[in-house]
Design a protein around this motif. Structure first.
Motif, PDB file in Angstrom:
ATOM      1  N   GLU A 199       0.817  -1.210   0.000  1.00 45.32           N
ATOM      2  CA  GLU A 199       0.000   0.000   0.000  1.00 45.32           C
ATOM      3  C   GLU A 199       0.855   1.266   0.000  1.00 45.32           C
ATOM      4  O   GLU A 199       0.528   2.240  -0.668  1.00 45.32           O
ATOM      5  N   VAL A 230      -0.571   7.020   4.107  1.00 42.56           N
ATOM      6  CA  VAL A 230      -0.705   5.587   4.402  1.00 42.56           C
ATOM      7  C   VAL A 230      -0.163   5.287   5.803  1.00 42.56           C
ATOM      8  O   VAL A 230      -0.804   4.584   6.588  1.00 42.56           O
ATOM      9  N   TRP A 275      -2.259   3.816   8.985  1.00 38.32           N
ATOM     10  CA  TRP A 275      -1.904   2.535   9.606  1.00 38.32           C
ATOM     11  C   TRP A 275      -1.593   2.685  11.085  1.00 38.32           C
ATOM     12  O   TRP A 275      -1.796   1.754  11.862  1.00 38.32           O
TER      13      TRP A 275
END
Length: 79
Positions: free
Chosen positions: A40, A49, A53
């Protein structure tokens, strides 16, 4: 919404991925989660990202919620 910044990640030899934010460890990913994260982060905006996360991102409504009468301390009538 301000763009996230200050995140970095490091691939370890044992397959782990360590995500840091401003020099402090924010998350350690192992196994399938580490592989999914790497796929990703290479496909999208790495800062966004990593913020997603680790859960270290703002939704934009914190100031509004803080000023709501229900959330102000000391202004609750006691009876």
């Amino acid at each position: 919404m301000p763009k996230p910044h200050g995140f970095t990640y490091d691939r370890r030899g044992d397959g782990h991925v360590v995500i840091t934010h401003r020099g402090r460890t924010a998350a350690t990913l192992r196994g399938d989660r580490a592989a999914a994260f790497l796929a990703e982060v290479e496909a999208g905006d790495p800062q966004l990202v990593m913020a997603r996360w680790t859960g270290s991102y703002k939704f934009g409504n914190e100031r509004t919620a803080k000023n709501h009468p229900r959330n102000r301390r000391g202004n609750i009538p006691r009876g």
